[in-house]
Motif scaffolding. Sequence first.
Motif, PDB file in Angstrom:
ATOM      1  N   ALA A   1       0.884  -1.294   0.036  1.00 40.49           N
ATOM      2  CA  ALA A   1       0.110   0.020   0.008  1.00 40.49           C
ATOM      3  C   ALA A   1       0.871   1.328   0.033  1.00 40.49           C
ATOM      4  O   ALA A   1       1.574   1.577   0.978  1.00 40.49           O
ATOM      5  N   PRO A   2       0.911   1.726  -1.156  1.00 39.12           N
ATOM      6  CA  PRO A   2       1.697   3.206  -1.287  1.00 39.12           C
ATOM      7  C   PRO A   2       0.914   4.285  -0.498  1.00 39.12           C
ATOM      8  O   PRO A   2      -0.336   4.461  -0.532  1.00 39.12           O
ATOM      9  N   ASP A   3       1.438   5.274   0.190  1.00 40.97           N
ATOM     10  CA  ASP A   3       0.789   6.230   0.712  1.00 40.97           C
ATOM     11  C   ASP A   3       1.049   7.552  -0.142  1.00 40.97           C
ATOM     12  O   ASP A   3       1.768   7.491  -1.114  1.00 40.97           O
ATOM     13  N   ALA A   4       0.659   8.611   0.349  1.00 45.97           N
ATOM     14  CA  ALA A   4       0.481   9.936  -0.418  1.00 45.97           C
ATOM     15  C   ALA A   4       2.044  10.544  -0.810  1.00 45.97           C
ATOM     16  O   ALA A   4       2.335  11.421  -1.414  1.00 45.97           O
TER      17      ALA A   4
ATOM     18  N   VAL B   1       5.822   3.165   0.820  1.00 42.67           N
ATOM     19  CA  VAL B   1       5.162   1.883   0.650  1.00 42.67           C
ATOM     20  C   VAL B   1       5.104   0.951   1.899  1.00 42.67           C
ATOM     21  O   VAL B   1       6.245   0.507   2.404  1.00 42.67           O
ATOM     22  N   TYR B   2       3.864   0.791   2.374  1.00 41.52           N
ATOM     23  CA  TYR B   2       3.683  -0.172   3.409  1.00 41.52           C
ATOM     24  C   TYR B   2       3.803  -1.577   2.922  1.00 41.52           C
ATOM     25  O   TYR B   2       2.976  -1.720   1.897  1.00 41.52           O
ATOM     26  N   VAL B   3       4.440  -2.612   3.487  1.00 39.38           N
ATOM     27  CA  VAL B   3       4.114  -3.872   2.808  1.00 39.38           C
ATOM     28  C   VAL B   3       3.784  -4.902   4.271  1.00 39.38           C
ATOM     29  O   VAL B   3       4.205  -4.623   5.169  1.00 39.38           O
ATOM     30  N   ALA B   4       2.771  -5.716   3.983  1.00 41.52           N
ATOM     31  CA  ALA B   4       2.508  -6.881   5.138  1.00 41.52           C
ATOM     32  C   ALA B   4       3.616  -7.874   4.689  1.00 41.52           C
ATOM     33  O   ALA B   4       3.443  -8.723   3.846  1.00 41.52           O
ATOM     34  N   ASP B   5       4.612  -8.067   5.654  1.00 37.96           N
ATOM     35  CA  ASP B   5       5.518  -9.031   5.740  1.00 37.96           C
ATOM     36  C   ASP B   5       4.893 -10.219   6.621  1.00 37.96           C
ATOM     37  O   ASP B   5       5.273 -10.514   7.608  1.00 37.96           O
ATOM     38  N   THR B   6       4.239 -11.085   5.666  1.00 40.64           N
ATOM     39  CA  THR B   6       3.415 -12.055   6.274  1.00 40.64           C
ATOM     40  C   THR B   6       4.084 -13.095   7.328  1.00 40.64           C
ATOM     41  O   THR B   6       3.510 -13.111   8.335  1.00 40.64           O
TER      42      THR B   6
ATOM     43  N   LYS C   1       7.481  -0.300   6.616  1.00 37.77           N
ATOM     44  CA  LYS C   1       7.308   0.996   5.721  1.00 37.77           C
ATOM     45  C   LYS C   1       8.607   1.133   5.029  1.00 37.77           C
ATOM     46  O   LYS C   1       9.759   1.195   5.996  1.00 37.77           O
ATOM     47  N   PHE C   2       8.648   1.381   3.714  1.00 36.73           N
ATOM     48  CA  PHE C   2       9.639   1.561   3.185  1.00 36.73           C
ATOM     49  C   PHE C   2       9.647   2.868   2.385  1.00 36.73           C
ATOM     50  O   PHE C   2       8.528   3.448   2.044  1.00 36.73           O
ATOM     51  N   THR C   3      10.786   3.401   1.876  1.00 35.00           N
ATOM     52  CA  THR C   3      10.711   4.423   0.784  1.00 35.00           C
ATOM     53  C   THR C   3      10.396   3.752  -0.671  1.00 35.00           C
ATOM     54  O   THR C   3      10.494   2.401  -0.590  1.00 35.00           O
ATOM     55  N   ALA C   4       9.838   4.605  -1.453  1.00 40.46           N
ATOM     56  CA  ALA C   4       9.742   3.912  -2.773  1.00 40.46           C
ATOM     57  C   ALA C   4      10.819   3.130  -3.376  1.00 40.46           C
ATOM     58  O   ALA C   4      10.626   2.221  -4.156  1.00 40.46           O
TER      59      ALA C   4
ATOM     60  N   GLY D   1      -2.381  -4.930  18.206  1.00 41.80           N
ATOM     61  CA  GLY D   1      -1.200  -4.707  17.667  1.00 41.80           C
ATOM     62  C   GLY D   1      -0.372  -5.673  16.907  1.00 41.80           C
ATOM     63  O   GLY D   1       0.515  -5.651  16.345  1.00 41.80           O
ATOM     64  N   GLU D   2      -0.556  -6.831  17.758  1.00 44.40           N
ATOM     65  CA  GLU D   2       0.042  -7.988  17.190  1.00 44.40           C
ATOM     66  C   GLU D   2      -0.698  -8.786  15.743  1.00 44.40           C
ATOM     67  O   GLU D   2      -1.929  -8.403  15.560  1.00 44.40           O
ATOM     68  N   LEU D   3       0.229  -9.749  15.066  1.00 43.51           N
ATOM     69  CA  LEU D   3      -0.479 -10.147  13.788  1.00 43.51           C
ATOM     70  C   LEU D   3      -0.175 -11.416  13.659  1.00 43.51           C
ATOM     71  O   LEU D   3       0.812 -12.172  14.247  1.00 43.51           O
ATOM     72  N   ASP D   4      -0.790 -12.190  12.806  1.00 46.20           N
ATOM     73  CA  ASP D   4      -0.652 -13.753  12.287  1.00 46.20           C
ATOM     74  C   ASP D   4      -0.974 -13.689  10.698  1.00 46.20           C
ATOM     75  O   ASP D   4      -2.180 -13.810  10.350  1.00 46.20           O
ATOM     76  N   MET D   5       0.109 -13.801  10.409  1.00 44.76           N
ATOM     77  CA  MET D   5       0.311 -13.734   8.866  1.00 44.76           C
ATOM     78  C   MET D   5      -0.802 -12.687   8.042  1.00 44.76           C
ATOM     79  O   MET D   5      -1.850 -13.161   7.285  1.00 44.76           O
ATOM     80  N   PRO D   6      -0.495 -11.547   8.239  1.00 45.69           N
ATOM     81  CA  PRO D   6      -1.244 -10.342   7.453  1.00 45.69           C
ATOM     82  C   PRO D   6      -1.242 -10.789   6.176  1.00 45.69           C
ATOM     83  O   PRO D   6      -0.240 -10.996   5.637  1.00 45.69           O
ATOM     84  N   TRP D   7      -2.332 -10.242   5.535  1.00 46.27           N
ATOM     85  CA  TRP D   7      -2.427 -10.065   4.067  1.00 46.27           C
ATOM     86  C   TRP D   7      -2.660  -8.799   3.184  1.00 46.27           C
ATOM     87  O   TRP D   7      -1.538  -8.044   3.161  1.00 46.27           O
ATOM     88  N   GLY D   8      -3.680  -8.491   3.337  1.00 40.56           N
ATOM     89  CA  GLY D   8      -3.858  -7.190   2.262  1.00 40.56           C
ATOM     90  C   GLY D   8      -3.572  -5.987   3.512  1.00 40.56           C
ATOM     91  O   GLY D   8      -3.924  -5.977   4.620  1.00 40.56           O
ATOM     92  N   LEU D   9      -3.344  -4.765   2.746  1.00 42.34           N
ATOM     93  CA  LEU D   9      -3.082  -3.741   3.338  1.00 42.34           C
ATOM     94  C   LEU D   9      -3.663  -2.512   2.546  1.00 42.34           C
ATOM     95  O   LEU D   9      -3.876  -2.340   1.478  1.00 42.34           O
ATOM     96  N   ALA D  10      -4.035  -1.326   3.284  1.00 44.98           N
ATOM     97  CA  ALA D  10      -4.644  -0.200   2.823  1.00 44.98           C
ATOM     98  C   ALA D  10      -4.320   1.035   3.694  1.00 44.98           C
ATOM     99  O   ALA D  10      -4.028   0.857   4.980  1.00 44.98           O
ATOM    100  N   VAL D  11      -3.895   2.240   2.924  1.00 48.99           N
ATOM    101  CA  VAL D  11      -3.590   3.328   3.568  1.00 48.99           C
ATOM    102  C   VAL D  11      -4.950   4.200   3.362  1.00 48.99           C
ATOM    103  O   VAL D  11      -5.265   4.425   2.358  1.00 48.99           O
ATOM    104  N   GLY D  12      -5.647   4.726   4.627  1.00 44.26           N
ATOM    105  CA  GLY D  12      -6.722   5.437   4.545  1.00 44.26           C
ATOM    106  C   GLY D  12      -6.166   6.860   3.914  1.00 44.26           C
ATOM    107  O   GLY D  12      -4.900   7.272   3.886  1.00 44.26           O
TER     108      GLY D  12
END
Lengths: 334, 462
Positions: free
Chosen positions: A124-127, A131-136, A143-146, A162-173
């Motif tokens: 999910a790129p932001d404005a 780029v945010y990446v779900a690191d499953t 979060k990375f630079t482009a 705040g904990e995660l278990d195999m995250p998949w999709g991401l979105a930036v509001g």
Amino acid sequence: MPRPHGLLRAGFPYLKTIGMRRVTNTPVDVAIDGDEVVYVLGRAGEITKLSMEDDILGVIAGGGSDEGKFTWPVSIALDRDENLVVSDEALNRITTLTKDGEVVRTWGDPGSAEGQLDRPAGVAPDAEGHVYVADTMNHRIQKFTADGEYILGWGRHGSAEGELDMPWGLAVGDEGSVYAADWRNDRVQKFTPEGDFVFALGAGGSGEGQFRRPAGVTTDSDGDIYVADTGNNRVQQFSEERRYVDRFIGDATLSKSAREYMLSNAKPNRLREMAVLEPQKRLRNPRSVKLDAKGRMFIPDYMSFRVQVYQKEVIPLGPSGIIPPLRSPTLQVT
Amino acid sequence: MADGRIALTAHLLRRAGFGATREELEEAAARDYEAVVEDLLHPERFPEVDEDVMGRYFGWDITTLGAAPWLYRMANTRRPLQEKMALFWHHVFATAYSKSEHPVTLNRQIDTFRRVGMSDLPTILLELSRDPAMIFWLDNNENHRGEPNENYGRELLELFSMGVGNYTEQDLKMAARAFTGWTFTQPIPLYPHGHYQSSFVYDPEAHDDSEKSFLGETGRLTGEDIIDIIARQPATPRFIARHLYNFFVADEPQVPAWSVEPPRDPDAIDAMTAAYFESGFEMRSVLRVLFNSDSFKNARHRKVKSPAELVTGILKLVGTHRFPQPGFEAYAEATKMMGQELLNPPTVEGWHTGKEWIDGGTLNERVNFAVNEVAPDKPGVQSFIAGLTSGKTSLPPDEMVERSLDLAGPVAVGKETRAGLTRFAETSGGLSFATEEESSLSTAKAARMLQLVVASREYQLA
């Protein structure tokens, strides 16, 4: 953009279906640009460019491990430069392509150290161009630079806030918040851009507001949250305040390409006349959901090789159009 | 732990499952043999394969026909006998993709075998008779009142339950008539939006409701009645027991010869037949008798591994693919090249097993596959190398041979194979891990030794 005071939710009708088997095979995600080109990412690696009229505008990328190819692609999104950012969970690689398929850059190192990736899924790129990446398999979001330089990350394996278990999709509001489909925890979590926990939405199950392995999440300019509830074969819609609003189980009609195909195939036409057709309307394992600027919702219908499109119809309301929120429900309607 | 316990448990886990890692093997061998058998017979005590993870990564891929995901299940299930029984019934009730080209109903059929494979035989035969993939495979959808199609009725008696010589041609015709009207719903066709499921449907208009006589019983017999009568026949458990013996214990002649050649172990067949009737036709009880019998325990290395067994066994040995990874389709392709294309058996008789698995071409495929999979960087091979020395810095050639054969199976080899392995061990001078250079050299030698073991004639035997 500031939210309206309130919304008159006039409807969310089914609009159309685009794609078919052989044209848009096993679609895992879509991206829609300002020219209304729909980029359909297939699990086998190809990106099919479709018009809203279901015309094929071209096919880019493809299966493989060379630069610009994909082995197990998961997610596609447009960045602020109108390039396509694609994740590949087999190659542990993020690729940026022009809309014509030219490679702009690739990055990603396998591993679990800061900045490394283990089966990256949602991107999910932001404005600002990050780029945010779900690191499953590292159960975190980074979060990375482009260009792929590590900025920050959060999350660890678990089911607490705040904990995660195999995250998949991401979105930036639109306000920069990050939404994650916390796949194995059967919930969506919202974080600040820095990774602070804001809220969790949903729990395991098949009732309203419950999920069965949600794969995709997105938001729109009204703040509504949409979740591809993959295991329940539906998409659910929530308000910004996490109120369950609606669900979409599929209403597909034959796409233009499907109609053209069927008109030259006599036997399947007879078989369709012998079959119960109702199941063909329904979503099967939708793995993502995206909305465009016009309020059209695109659902890649993974097992049915197509994209179902709905049209959101809302009318913004000012203070005179809707009374302030009530503390309790009421039966009095005037 | 006595070596005998390890060897016996390894035998059980090879036959009633798909092999085991050394760790799994030692854990099982530390328990009572009968308790291990009971766990195998009760898959519900263990979690299923993680289908969510399989779905997420493998998805749904028509090109593999479900064979690759099935192999993945075999290699990773914690319910090995449940999966092995699904494979057993696939051998017996052989249904092929080649006719229907409809993978989703075939996958559903295997699911059914998984679900009811150890229940009572009437339930299994009833589910089979209502299975859309089977109905289409043997044309029962064309079996109408006044226009019977006898394919399913014939194979139900000849190949699926009793065997030739235990019924008359007239019985067969009556069985076929009883199954008239057993058909399936028309699935939505493949194009433009993919395959859809079909389900069993009974069409009373197509059913022949007239009086029929079958194996001495007369009435307006239905398909259910036919199955009940079949289940009560003495020939039925003897036929199924022989299938079980051939699949789990030792190679029998091919099925068409069974009406003229007696079973190689009539006592084993008698014991299973008795368990069948005592338990109310229950397969679980029959299997309990089978796995606890001396004839089973003494049948080590008396069966040629099926390609599916060889491939999954090697995967366990080298310790890869414990989680979905790209390229797993290659393993389904490998079993196909060895003569076993899962979900696509050559005929309704299924695969010819035993020595017929082996010819010049398939043996080559088997050996090349096994040798190519054994690479020093794979986790199972690294464990094998670590296990060889057990912390010691060196291993003389004779111990190198013994330990290798033990850790790779144990594998029981003949003189010729042992001599070849010893020659290699002596030429290579045993193993030494004293220095980095020696360690690197010995790692390669140990992996080479394991390659020689899996390339041996004896490794082809279960």
